[in-house]
Design an enzyme around this catalytic site. Structure first.
Site, mmCIF file in Angstrom:
data_model
loop_
_atom_site.group_PDB
_atom_site.id
_atom_site.type_symbol
_atom_site.label_atom_id
_atom_site.label_comp_id
_atom_site.label_asym_id
_atom_site.label_seq_id
_atom_site.Cartn_x
_atom_site.Cartn_y
_atom_site.Cartn_z
ATOM 1 N N ASP A 30 13.430 -1.227 23.086
ATOM 2 C CA ASP A 30 12.165 -0.692 22.253
ATOM 3 C C ASP A 30 11.492 0.304 23.077
ATOM 4 O OD1 ASP A 30 11.338 -3.284 21.450
ATOM 5 O OD2 ASP A 30 9.924 -3.984 22.854
ATOM 6 N N ASP A 87 13.609 -8.936 15.443
ATOM 7 C CA ASP A 87 12.803 -9.467 15.992
ATOM 8 C C ASP A 87 11.786 -9.293 14.606
ATOM 9 O OD1 ASP A 87 10.489 -11.170 16.586
ATOM 10 O OD2 ASP A 87 10.617 -9.682 18.670
ATOM 11 N N LYS A 93 9.401 -10.770 13.000
ATOM 12 C CA LYS A 93 8.320 -11.109 12.410
ATOM 13 C C LYS A 93 7.551 -11.076 11.273
ATOM 14 C CE LYS A 93 6.691 -10.607 17.264
ATOM 15 N NZ LYS A 93 7.926 -10.146 18.061
ATOM 16 N N LEU A 94 8.542 -12.193 10.512
ATOM 17 C CA LEU A 94 8.126 -11.907 9.258
ATOM 18 C C LEU A 94 7.178 -13.042 8.781
ATOM 19 C CD1 LEU A 94 11.746 -11.961 7.125
ATOM 20 C CD2 LEU A 94 10.388 -9.716 7.526
ATOM 21 N N ILE A 119 4.208 -14.340 1.880
ATOM 22 C CA ILE A 119 3.909 -16.128 1.101
ATOM 23 C C ILE A 119 5.734 -16.406 0.820
ATOM 24 C CG2 ILE A 119 2.089 -15.246 -0.397
ATOM 25 C CD1 ILE A 119 3.826 -14.001 -2.889
ATOM 26 N N PRO A 120 6.304 -16.926 0.845
ATOM 27 C CA PRO A 120 7.588 -17.630 0.836
ATOM 28 C C PRO A 120 7.710 -16.502 -0.026
ATOM 29 C CG PRO A 120 5.648 -19.481 0.526
ATOM 30 C CD PRO A 120 4.670 -18.615 0.584
ATOM 31 N N THR A 176 3.698 -14.429 23.276
ATOM 32 C CA THR A 176 2.909 -14.345 24.319
ATOM 33 C C THR A 176 2.074 -13.516 24.880
ATOM 34 O OG1 THR A 176 5.610 -13.257 24.385
ATOM 35 C CG2 THR A 176 4.820 -14.528 26.289
ATOM 36 N N ARG A 202 8.558 -11.890 33.404
ATOM 37 C CA ARG A 202 8.442 -10.814 35.086
ATOM 38 C C ARG A 202 9.420 -10.654 35.967
ATOM 39 N NH1 ARG A 202 7.726 -8.570 30.422
ATOM 40 N NH2 ARG A 202 6.081 -7.675 29.910
ATOM 41 N N GLN A 216 1.680 -8.892 28.447
ATOM 42 C CA GLN A 216 1.517 -10.303 28.604
ATOM 43 C C GLN A 216 0.735 -10.876 28.988
ATOM 44 O OE1 GLN A 216 4.010 -10.666 26.392
ATOM 45 N NE2 GLN A 216 5.530 -9.870 26.415
ATOM 46 N N GLY A 264 11.719 -6.812 28.148
ATOM 47 C CA GLY A 264 11.702 -5.994 27.679
ATOM 48 C C GLY A 264 11.704 -3.724 28.918
ATOM 49 N N ARG A 265 10.728 -3.786 28.747
ATOM 50 C CA ARG A 265 10.173 -3.590 30.516
ATOM 51 C C ARG A 265 10.448 -3.452 30.962
ATOM 52 N NH1 ARG A 265 4.290 -3.658 28.148
ATOM 53 N NH2 ARG A 265 4.582 -6.172 27.280
HETATM 54 O O1 C5P Z 1 8.167 -5.098 27.816
HETATM 55 P P1 C5P Z 1 8.783 -7.022 28.089
HETATM 56 O O2 C5P Z 1 8.964 -7.843 28.217
HETATM 57 O O3 C5P Z 1 7.414 -8.059 27.326
HETATM 58 O O4 C5P Z 1 8.817 -7.079 25.946
HETATM 59 C C1 C5P Z 1 9.007 -8.501 25.828
HETATM 60 C C2 C5P Z 1 9.488 -8.287 24.048
HETATM 61 O O5 C5P Z 1 9.644 -9.758 23.192
HETATM 62 C C3 C5P Z 1 8.963 -7.109 23.212
HETATM 63 O O6 C5P Z 1 10.121 -6.543 21.967
HETATM 64 C C4 C5P Z 1 8.117 -8.296 21.957
HETATM 65 O O7 C5P Z 1 8.359 -7.664 20.928
HETATM 66 C C5 C5P Z 1 8.477 -9.531 22.168
HETATM 67 N N1 C5P Z 1 8.037 -10.264 21.892
HETATM 68 C C6 C5P Z 1 6.944 -10.964 22.532
HETATM 69 N N2 C5P Z 1 6.612 -12.053 22.688
HETATM 70 C C7 C5P Z 1 6.628 -12.577 21.443
HETATM 71 C C8 C5P Z 1 7.512 -12.226 20.627
HETATM 72 C C9 C5P Z 1 8.191 -11.859 20.421
HETATM 73 O O8 C5P Z 1 6.545 -10.416 23.642
HETATM 74 N N3 C5P Z 1 5.689 -14.074 21.618
#
Ligand code: C5P
Length: 246
Positions: free
Chosen positions: A14, A63, A65-66, A69-70, A127, A187, A198, A218-219
């Site tokens: 990210d 990722d 995230k579509l 409509i179908p 999340t 985490r 989160q 991610g972070r």
């Molecule tokens: O920085 P962090 O560890 O929170 O990153 C989580 C990653 O997972 C982000 O790229 C976020 O877009 C993705 N994600 C999420 N929750 C979901 C689906 C994807 O946090 N349900």
């Protein structure tokens, strides 16, 4: 169909630009099984970001995230699967027909391009969401109930996996069958994430104990003083579980 070692570590790249993604990837690549390209990169540099990240030699998790409509999701999934994508996401809240369309589009796009079909992964409840977020969007049910319902929908639609929070894993165990469980909201105890959004997070150990297949981080890696060391610490926990399983 794309094969991904399980359990595995996916790191979310990210970053604002592909150059920044590549710089961080160079530090962490030895410890990462999958690189995730999310909306931030997809909407800065488009599908080219997928092509460049695929060049690192790991499966790419788009990722996307579509949710539409179908017919539109079918076409988007088909176009996406013409790129070297190992897995991609749709929102299961888009419904059964939409999820089935995503799967069909992925088959069509990948076979036309001579690529393995990407895994199609259904997001259950983000999340970052909790009961109050669901209620505010008109879904007056407990998070666990919604996760259960959307996991069943993913199964019925022929999806390959789900995304859920680590705290949802006990809810889906026994229900998700062979669905790959993709789990963000990781985490590590030692991680410090500023302004965290989160709300249903756990440590890598708890997520793995609860049945996570793909940890998405991610972070805790991107913001660590030493991203390589942070990725290595999580990877060592993942690899020891993989060895136990194998
Ligand atoms: O920085 P962090 O560890 O929170 O990153 C989580 C990653 O997972 C982000 O790229 C976020 O877009 C993705 N994600 C999420 N929750 C979901 C689906 C994807 O946090 N349900």
């Amino acid at each position: 169909m794309t094969k991904i070692p399980l359990p595995s570590l996916a790191v979310a790249l990210d970053t604002p630009t592909v150059d920044e993604a590549l710089a961080i990837a160079a530090e962490i690549a030895p410890f990462v099984d999958v690189f995730k390209v999310g909306l931030e990169l997809l909407w800065s540099e488009g599908p080219a970001s997928v092509e460049v990240v695929a060049g690192l030699g790991r499966p790419v998790f788009a990722d996307a995230k579509l949710d539409d409509i179908p017919r539109t999701v079918y076409a988007a999934a088909r176009n996406l699967a013409r790129h070297p994508v190992g897995m991609f996401t749709v929102h299961t809240s888009g419904g059964r027909d939409m999820c089935t369309a995503a799967r069909e589009g992925a088959e069509e796009g990948a076979s036309g391009a001579g690529l393995p079909r990407p895994l199609v992964i259904g997001v259950t409840v983000l999340t970052s969401h909790d009961r109050a977020t669901l209620v505010a969007t008109g879904v007056d049910r407990a998070v666990a109930e919604v996760v259960r319902c959307r996991t069943e929908l993913a199964l019925e639609s022929g999806l390959d996996g789900i995304v859920c929070a680590p705290t949802d894993l006990p809810v889906v165990s026994g229900l998700a069958g062979d669905l790959v469980r993709v789990v963000p909201g990781i985490r590590p105890a030692e991680a410090r994430v500023g302004g965290d959004d989160q709300s249903r997070a756990s440590t890598p150990e708890v997520a793995l104990d609860s049945g996570a297949d793909v940890l998405v981080v991610g972070r805790p890696v991107l913001q660590a003083p030493d991203p390589g060391a942070a990725a290595e610490a999580i990877a060592s926990r993942v690899i020891s579980r993989r060895e136990d399983a194998g």
